[in-house]
Design a protein around this motif. Sequence first.
Motif, mmCIF file in Angstrom:
data_model
loop_
_atom_site.group_PDB
_atom_site.id
_atom_site.type_symbol
_atom_site.label_atom_id
_atom_site.label_comp_id
_atom_site.label_asym_id
_atom_site.label_seq_id
_atom_site.Cartn_x
_atom_site.Cartn_y
_atom_site.Cartn_z
ATOM 1 N N ASP A 4 1.304 35.164 11.459
ATOM 2 C CA ASP A 4 0.462 33.959 11.343
ATOM 3 C C ASP A 4 0.970 32.842 12.264
ATOM 4 O O ASP A 4 0.202 32.183 12.971
ATOM 5 C CB ASP A 4 0.464 33.440 9.896
ATOM 6 C CG ASP A 4 -0.505 34.260 9.056
ATOM 7 O OD1 ASP A 4 -1.261 35.060 9.670
ATOM 8 O OD2 ASP A 4 -0.479 34.111 7.818
ATOM 9 N N LYS A 7 0.125 33.570 15.729
ATOM 10 C CA LYS A 7 -1.311 33.336 15.998
ATOM 11 C C LYS A 7 -1.579 31.837 16.185
ATOM 12 O O LYS A 7 -2.292 31.415 17.088
ATOM 13 C CB LYS A 7 -2.148 33.842 14.818
ATOM 14 C CG LYS A 7 -2.592 35.268 14.990
ATOM 15 C CD LYS A 7 -3.554 35.617 13.874
ATOM 16 C CE LYS A 7 -3.961 37.065 13.972
ATOM 17 N NZ LYS A 7 -4.800 37.453 12.834
ATOM 18 N N ILE A 8 -0.967 31.010 15.293
ATOM 19 C CA ILE A 8 -1.176 29.549 15.397
ATOM 20 C C ILE A 8 -0.653 29.042 16.742
ATOM 21 O O ILE A 8 -1.311 28.273 17.443
ATOM 22 C CB ILE A 8 -0.472 28.815 14.229
ATOM 23 C CG1 ILE A 8 -1.207 29.116 12.926
ATOM 24 C CG2 ILE A 8 -0.411 27.307 14.454
ATOM 25 C CD1 ILE A 8 -0.486 28.710 11.680
ATOM 26 N N LEU A 10 -0.330 30.757 19.473
ATOM 27 C CA LEU A 10 -1.227 31.221 20.542
ATOM 28 C C LEU A 10 -2.484 30.355 20.614
ATOM 29 O O LEU A 10 -2.930 29.952 21.686
ATOM 30 C CB LEU A 10 -1.621 32.678 20.301
ATOM 31 C CG LEU A 10 -0.797 33.728 21.033
ATOM 32 C CD1 LEU A 10 -1.369 35.113 20.744
ATOM 33 C CD2 LEU A 10 -0.802 33.488 22.537
ATOM 34 N N SER A 11 -3.059 30.081 19.431
ATOM 35 C CA SER A 11 -4.316 29.327 19.414
ATOM 36 C C SER A 11 -4.100 27.918 19.978
ATOM 37 O O SER A 11 -4.897 27.412 20.749
ATOM 38 C CB SER A 11 -4.872 29.235 18.000
ATOM 39 O OG SER A 11 -3.987 28.487 17.205
ATOM 40 N N LYS A 12 -2.960 27.273 19.602
ATOM 41 C CA LYS A 12 -2.685 25.923 20.110
ATOM 42 C C LYS A 12 -2.504 25.945 21.620
ATOM 43 O O LYS A 12 -3.039 25.111 22.349
ATOM 44 C CB LYS A 12 -1.435 25.340 19.452
ATOM 45 C CG LYS A 12 -1.686 24.864 18.041
ATOM 46 C CD LYS A 12 -0.433 24.285 17.436
ATOM 47 C CE LYS A 12 -0.712 23.838 16.005
ATOM 48 N NZ LYS A 12 0.485 23.384 15.318
ATOM 49 N N VAL A 15 -5.791 26.288 23.383
ATOM 50 C CA VAL A 15 -6.581 25.043 23.419
ATOM 51 C C VAL A 15 -6.024 24.096 24.480
ATOM 52 O O VAL A 15 -6.766 23.545 25.301
ATOM 53 C CB VAL A 15 -6.569 24.360 22.028
ATOM 54 C CG1 VAL A 15 -7.156 22.957 22.111
ATOM 55 C CG2 VAL A 15 -7.346 25.191 21.049
ATOM 56 N N ILE A 16 -4.695 23.948 24.472
ATOM 57 C CA ILE A 16 -4.078 23.019 25.444
ATOM 58 C C ILE A 16 -4.379 23.470 26.874
ATOM 59 O O ILE A 16 -4.775 22.672 27.726
ATOM 60 C CB ILE A 16 -2.549 22.922 25.209
ATOM 61 C CG1 ILE A 16 -2.281 22.194 23.890
ATOM 62 C CG2 ILE A 16 -1.850 22.177 26.347
ATOM 63 C CD1 ILE A 16 -0.865 22.303 23.381
ATOM 64 N N ASN A 146 -10.094 -34.134 35.856
ATOM 65 C CA ASN A 146 -9.223 -34.934 34.985
ATOM 66 C C ASN A 146 -7.927 -35.338 35.694
ATOM 67 O O ASN A 146 -7.448 -36.445 35.543
ATOM 68 C CB ASN A 146 -8.946 -34.224 33.662
ATOM 69 C CG ASN A 146 -8.309 -32.867 33.848
ATOM 70 O OD1 ASN A 146 -8.214 -32.378 34.974
ATOM 71 N ND2 ASN A 146 -7.871 -32.256 32.775
ATOM 72 N N VAL A 147 -7.375 -34.440 36.504
ATOM 73 C CA VAL A 147 -6.146 -34.766 37.225
ATOM 74 C C VAL A 147 -6.398 -35.917 38.195
ATOM 75 O O VAL A 147 -5.647 -36.888 38.260
ATOM 76 C CB VAL A 147 -5.631 -33.532 38.004
ATOM 77 C CG1 VAL A 147 -4.483 -33.912 38.914
ATOM 78 C CG2 VAL A 147 -5.197 -32.451 37.038
ATOM 79 N N ARG A 308 -18.902 -36.774 29.347
ATOM 80 C CA ARG A 308 -18.078 -35.566 29.241
ATOM 81 C C ARG A 308 -17.128 -35.386 30.427
ATOM 82 O O ARG A 308 -16.218 -34.578 30.366
ATOM 83 C CB ARG A 308 -18.966 -34.324 29.164
ATOM 84 C CG ARG A 308 -19.829 -34.264 27.928
ATOM 85 C CD ARG A 308 -20.684 -33.007 28.009
ATOM 86 N NE ARG A 308 -21.949 -33.183 27.359
ATOM 87 C CZ ARG A 308 -22.185 -32.853 26.093
ATOM 88 N NH1 ARG A 308 -21.234 -32.319 25.383
ATOM 89 N NH2 ARG A 308 -23.367 -33.042 25.560
ATOM 90 N N THR A 310 -14.775 -37.089 31.677
ATOM 91 C CA THR A 310 -13.349 -37.374 31.508
ATOM 92 C C THR A 310 -12.640 -36.279 30.709
ATOM 93 O O THR A 310 -11.429 -36.309 30.574
ATOM 94 C CB THR A 310 -13.118 -38.727 30.812
ATOM 95 O OG1 THR A 310 -13.742 -38.677 29.534
ATOM 96 C CG2 THR A 310 -13.660 -39.873 31.616
ATOM 97 N N GLN A 311 -13.405 -35.341 30.159
ATOM 98 C CA GLN A 311 -12.773 -34.245 29.421
ATOM 99 C C GLN A 311 -12.600 -33.008 30.281
ATOM 100 O O GLN A 311 -12.003 -32.030 29.858
ATOM 101 C CB GLN A 311 -13.646 -33.860 28.215
ATOM 102 C CG GLN A 311 -13.851 -34.995 27.251
ATOM 103 C CD GLN A 311 -14.696 -34.591 26.072
ATOM 104 O OE1 GLN A 311 -15.573 -33.764 26.196
ATOM 105 N NE2 GLN A 311 -14.414 -35.173 24.929
#
Lengths: 383, 301
Positions: A4, A7-8, A10-12, A15-16, A146-147, A308, A310-311
């Motif tokens: 088992d 098999k796991i 192999l299957s991984k 997929v990769i 402003n500056v 506005r 001056t802001q």
Amino acid sequence: MKRDAWKIFLSKTTVILLVGLGLSSFCLLEISAQRRKNVRRSSGKVYNNFAHNIAAHRQSCSSCHKSPTGLSTAKTATGENYKYPDITDYPDHDACISCHRQQFFRGARPSICSICHTKVSPRDKARFAFPVPNKPEEFSIRFPHNVHQDIIAGFDEPPVRDNNIAAAHFVNAKFTPASKAQDEKKTDYNNCTICHVPASGKIYTTAPRRPQLVALETGLVIASHKEKFTALAGHFKTVPNGHNSCFNCHYSEQRPTRNECAGCHILRNKPLVESNVIERLSLKFNHDEATEAGSLAHDKECSSCHVRITQSADLRSLDPDVPIFTCATSSCHSKQVKGEISQRNDDLAERGKNPQYQIKSCSYCHSSYVGSFQVPDSHRAVK
Amino acid sequence: MLRIGNYINFITPIILLLTSLAAFSQEPASSPMVEQKKGSVRFTAKFEINGKSETLDRKRFYLIRGSRQQNAELLKNIAETSVTSRDCYYADLRRNGRKISDEFFCWLKTNDCESPYCREVKTKEEALSVPEFAAAYNIGLREYRQSALALKWITTNLPDDIRDGYYRQQKNVLGKLVDLAKFAGQEATRLKKGSTDKAAGFQSIMTDRLGNGYFLEVDIIPPENNKKETYLITNLLPIVFGDTGYVWTCEVEIDPDKPQAQINLKKLITDKKCEVFTKKLTEVCTLPDCSKSPEKPAEAN
């Protein structure tokens, strides 16, 4: 158990491997498609236009532009002409040839020459005006209001204030004509008018500002805009359109200097096509309007209405809009503005009863075009 | 043959990993929606000193979210900030060996200027009457070969310490206070509505020649059982009268239902809504006698 686990494993692994294979084939296909595209591009490219925003051109400005390259003409406040060192011409051939040698010598009439030269000929040096008129603007301007206000409006009181001397320097926006100012022998402090002066000579086509922000009120659109109104040059103030407004302080020592272009010129993502259309909501306001006695009607300083300003820290966030309360609370226009708003409400009620009813109000400040928009919240607050 | 179970065994940890990564990258849950309104204030900066009403024209004032108590850290910094007057800045330069002419002092004084940027030097005669301007004018004349341009661009050839050194020095002091004030406003906003909006909770204006200025579209999130919100109005940097600098920190309540509500500094002081920091200038620097007519330096050939 062992089988088992095997098999796991192999299957991984499968997929990769499959995912990896898929990804790499996709990348390879994409790269080859890109290469094919690039080949097509380079072979078909016509070098007859210059853009600052492509990767190869995003270098330090001084790598191509020299400053100064010549003299431009400007006028002093008293009308005297003077010439000042400016960037009046294109960069030299050296700036382009290191990368574009091939294009420079391609054929009898290389298209790359037509970017700057009026005629493609080795014997003709004539060039288009610089900067090219009517070319979309690739740069926006950074100017921290402003500056600059703080510099020209700074000093805190002398111990004993002399009433004959203006207390600060952001004095009475000089709507006052020069001759009158001279008569009064007032000290002419630097203020908004060092950059913004009455426009003259030109009559602008006009359109309201930011129409996208004021949605049309369903069913209230005035069918025909019969009102004929032409805004004159005196309705507006100018904005600086050359280096003379900046170089007088920023030429050599005060940063950004003439060689630090990026201090003011910011490359846009998308070029801007300049328009002759003035976008203003209150089209009928005339900065230069005269009273019956011949004096200027609007003689307050700029910031009394453009509250506005001056802001503002930069041009992008700058909102020069004049809030309605500056007029609606003044002794000069309060009655008319409030009357118009009240009339508008009556008109709307009438329209409710009679769908054919023509809404005419708002024309004290606006053209009928603006009068067809929804009443904004700011106006509803006027009582 | 691969079974679906094996795929699930393989994919589940990946999905779990991705989900947890996504969860970590999320902002923390924001505060519950709060009712938000806008208010506006017409601020008049006048105050009384020695029985005389003074208008604070062309002065910067700041609006910061929160009460004096909530902004205690900022107020502590205001109290601890020292200030140098214009006259002392130039007197210091002179003491440190920099040659500053009496004529330059007097030009600043009689024109009520903080720096030569405040107004143009209009004529060649005026430029030549102040040694610093004369030197700058002569440099310009040599470089540009035009009298009008040398005059127009006179500030470009002035040494930076006398041109805008005082402004830069003040800006450094003010910059630190403004940063603190902005942070205080942001922090108060974050606590109220979980927003990290940098613009929220802080505004600045400059008063006009009548001492008026408008704070517009002020974010109002009133506390429970109150429709107004408390803000602080302050000038942060001392405004100097005689040998004393004044910083006002006044609590104002802004009501969103009263647009352009009039708020007068004088009334706020009378109503004891303000804490006033008075700062004795460390030194009062005497200016030269400006009634004498200056000698004219020579123009460059």
